[in-house]
Design a protein around this motif. Structure first.
Motif, mmCIF file in Angstrom:
data_model
loop_
_atom_site.group_PDB
_atom_site.id
_atom_site.type_symbol
_atom_site.label_atom_id
_atom_site.label_comp_id
_atom_site.label_asym_id
_atom_site.label_seq_id
_atom_site.Cartn_x
_atom_site.Cartn_y
_atom_site.Cartn_z
ATOM 1 N N ARG A 259 15.480 -116.340 -15.365
ATOM 2 C CA ARG A 259 15.406 -117.212 -14.191
ATOM 3 C C ARG A 259 15.876 -118.619 -14.528
ATOM 4 N N LEU A 260 16.701 -119.146 -13.629
ATOM 5 C CA LEU A 260 17.100 -120.546 -13.680
ATOM 6 C C LEU A 260 16.357 -121.241 -12.552
ATOM 7 N N GLU A 261 15.442 -122.113 -12.871
ATOM 8 C CA GLU A 261 14.609 -122.756 -11.851
ATOM 9 C C GLU A 261 15.383 -123.829 -11.094
ATOM 10 N N SER A 262 16.190 -124.586 -11.801
ATOM 11 C CA SER A 262 16.953 -125.668 -11.178
ATOM 12 C C SER A 262 18.302 -125.733 -11.901
ATOM 13 N N ALA A 263 19.264 -125.013 -11.346
ATOM 14 C CA ALA A 263 20.529 -124.837 -12.058
ATOM 15 C C ALA A 263 21.271 -126.156 -12.262
ATOM 16 N N ALA A 264 21.932 -126.248 -13.419
ATOM 17 C CA ALA A 264 22.733 -127.419 -13.767
ATOM 18 C C ALA A 264 24.145 -126.962 -14.119
ATOM 19 N N PRO A 265 25.145 -127.820 -13.956
ATOM 20 C CA PRO A 265 26.521 -127.424 -14.302
ATOM 21 C C PRO A 265 26.663 -126.940 -15.738
ATOM 22 N N SER A 266 25.817 -127.434 -16.645
ATOM 23 C CA SER A 266 25.878 -127.002 -18.049
ATOM 24 C C SER A 266 25.467 -125.541 -18.225
ATOM 25 N N GLN A 267 24.898 -124.970 -17.181
ATOM 26 C CA GLN A 267 24.504 -123.567 -17.245
ATOM 27 C C GLN A 267 25.600 -122.636 -16.720
ATOM 28 N N THR A 268 26.729 -123.187 -16.367
ATOM 29 C CA THR A 268 27.885 -122.372 -16.032
ATOM 30 C C THR A 268 28.292 -121.597 -17.282
ATOM 31 N N SER A 269 28.302 -120.272 -17.161
ATOM 32 C CA SER A 269 28.517 -119.453 -18.347
ATOM 33 C C SER A 269 28.619 -117.992 -17.925
ATOM 34 N N VAL A 270 28.851 -117.142 -18.899
ATOM 35 C CA VAL A 270 28.715 -115.706 -18.692
ATOM 36 C C VAL A 270 27.451 -115.271 -19.421
ATOM 37 N N TYR A 271 26.589 -114.583 -18.704
ATOM 38 C CA TYR A 271 25.293 -114.178 -19.258
ATOM 39 C C TYR A 271 25.293 -112.679 -19.533
ATOM 40 N N PHE A 272 24.830 -112.336 -20.721
ATOM 41 C CA PHE A 272 24.749 -110.940 -21.121
ATOM 42 C C PHE A 272 23.316 -110.566 -21.448
ATOM 43 N N CYS A 273 22.953 -109.417 -20.960
ATOM 44 C CA CYS A 273 21.694 -108.797 -21.348
ATOM 45 C C CYS A 273 22.011 -107.723 -22.369
ATOM 46 N N ALA A 274 21.115 -107.509 -23.309
ATOM 47 C CA ALA A 274 21.314 -106.462 -24.309
ATOM 48 C C ALA A 274 19.980 -105.808 -24.617
ATOM 49 N N THR A 275 20.046 -104.568 -25.064
ATOM 50 C CA THR A 275 18.852 -103.891 -25.546
ATOM 51 C C THR A 275 19.091 -103.458 -26.975
ATOM 52 N N GLY A 276 18.009 -103.271 -27.704
ATOM 53 C CA GLY A 276 18.174 -102.967 -29.107
ATOM 54 C C GLY A 276 17.288 -101.838 -29.575
ATOM 55 N N GLU A 277 17.835 -101.057 -30.474
ATOM 56 C CA GLU A 277 17.056 -100.037 -31.165
ATOM 57 C C GLU A 277 16.285 -100.720 -32.278
ATOM 58 N N THR A 278 15.143 -100.234 -32.548
ATOM 59 C CA THR A 278 14.393 -100.712 -33.700
ATOM 60 C C THR A 278 14.592 -99.726 -34.845
ATOM 61 N N GLY A 279 14.203 -100.135 -36.002
ATOM 62 C CA GLY A 279 14.349 -99.239 -37.136
ATOM 63 C C GLY A 279 15.675 -99.411 -37.834
ATOM 64 N N GLN A 280 16.177 -98.354 -38.411
ATOM 65 C CA GLN A 280 17.330 -98.436 -39.296
ATOM 66 C C GLN A 280 18.620 -98.840 -38.602
#
Lengths: 107, 113
Positions: free
Chosen positions: B77-98
């Motif tokens: 969540r961006l509560e109060s967006a600013a121009p510095s937050q212009t970007s590409v946002y990526f979500c990722a998931t990760g395996e645990t372990g080896q």
């Protein structure tokens, strides 16, 4: 401090030429390193990791602890290798990414 | 089997507006991450969640909040967006372990005017 450095923003080569994308890291301990790739209009995906010592799409990367490097190499570049490449270091369950290198393979 | 799904794909905001970026995964991974991608800066970790019910700050958390709603969903969540937050946002998931591999969503391109 843990850090990953990719010194080249852009690497441009001709098809058939050898490719080496540089990656240097700073880490106190035994590092776990990865290369991720982002092709145009595709999501970021794992290319290879040093633990596997594998060759994927003709790319290899060897961990050199003495030089703290994990350079990505391919003997003969193909046009389809054009993409953004990120080197990453695993630290405390998270990945620290380098700045990325755009590889451009010209016909 | 969609993997990691992000919505929306594109968004334009005015300075001061708020919005929530959604991320859902069907990979049954415990760990989820939010990154931003900026030219010359690579991917920088904003927040992550090692497991359901936990969240931690990454490298660049200021101006953002997150919620790990359940094992599948992790919102930014961006509560109060600013121009510095212009970007590409990526979500990722990760395996645990080896394996310790991360799997990425397609990204959200955000412009803040």
């Amino acid at each position: 401090a843990q850090r990953v450095t990719q010194p080249e923003k852009l690497l441009s080569v001709f098809k058939g030429a050898p490719v080496e994308l540089k990656c240097n890291y700073s880490y106190s301990g035994s590092p776990e390193l990865f290369w991720y790739v982002q092709y145009s209009r595709q999501r970021l995906q794992l290319l290879l990791r040093h633990i596997s010592r594998e060759s994927i799409k003709g790319f290899t990367a060897d961990l050199n602890k003495g030089e703290t490097s994990f350079h990505l190499k391919k003997p003969f570049a193909q046009e389809e290798d054009s993409a953004m490449y990120y080197c990453a270091l695993r630290s405390l369950g998270k990945l620290i990414f380098g700045q990325g290198t755009t590889l451009q393979v010209k016909p | 089997n969609a993997g990691v799904t992000q919505t929306p794909k594109f968004q334009v905001l005015k300075t001061g507006q708020s919005m929530t970026l959604q991320c859902a995964q069907d990979m049954n991974h415990n760990s989820m991450y939010w990154y931003r991608q900026d030219p010359g800066m690579g991917l920088r970790l904003i927040y992550y969640s090692a497991s359901e019910g936990t969240t931690d700050k990454g490298e660049v958390p200021n101006g953002y909040n997150v919620s790990r709603l359940n094992k599948r969903e992790f919102s930014l969540r961006l509560e109060s967006a600013a121009p510095s937050q212009t970007s590409v946002y990526f979500c990722a998931t990760g395996e645990t372990g080896q394996k310790n591999i991360q799997y990425f969503g397609a990204g959200t391109r955000l412009s803040v005017l």
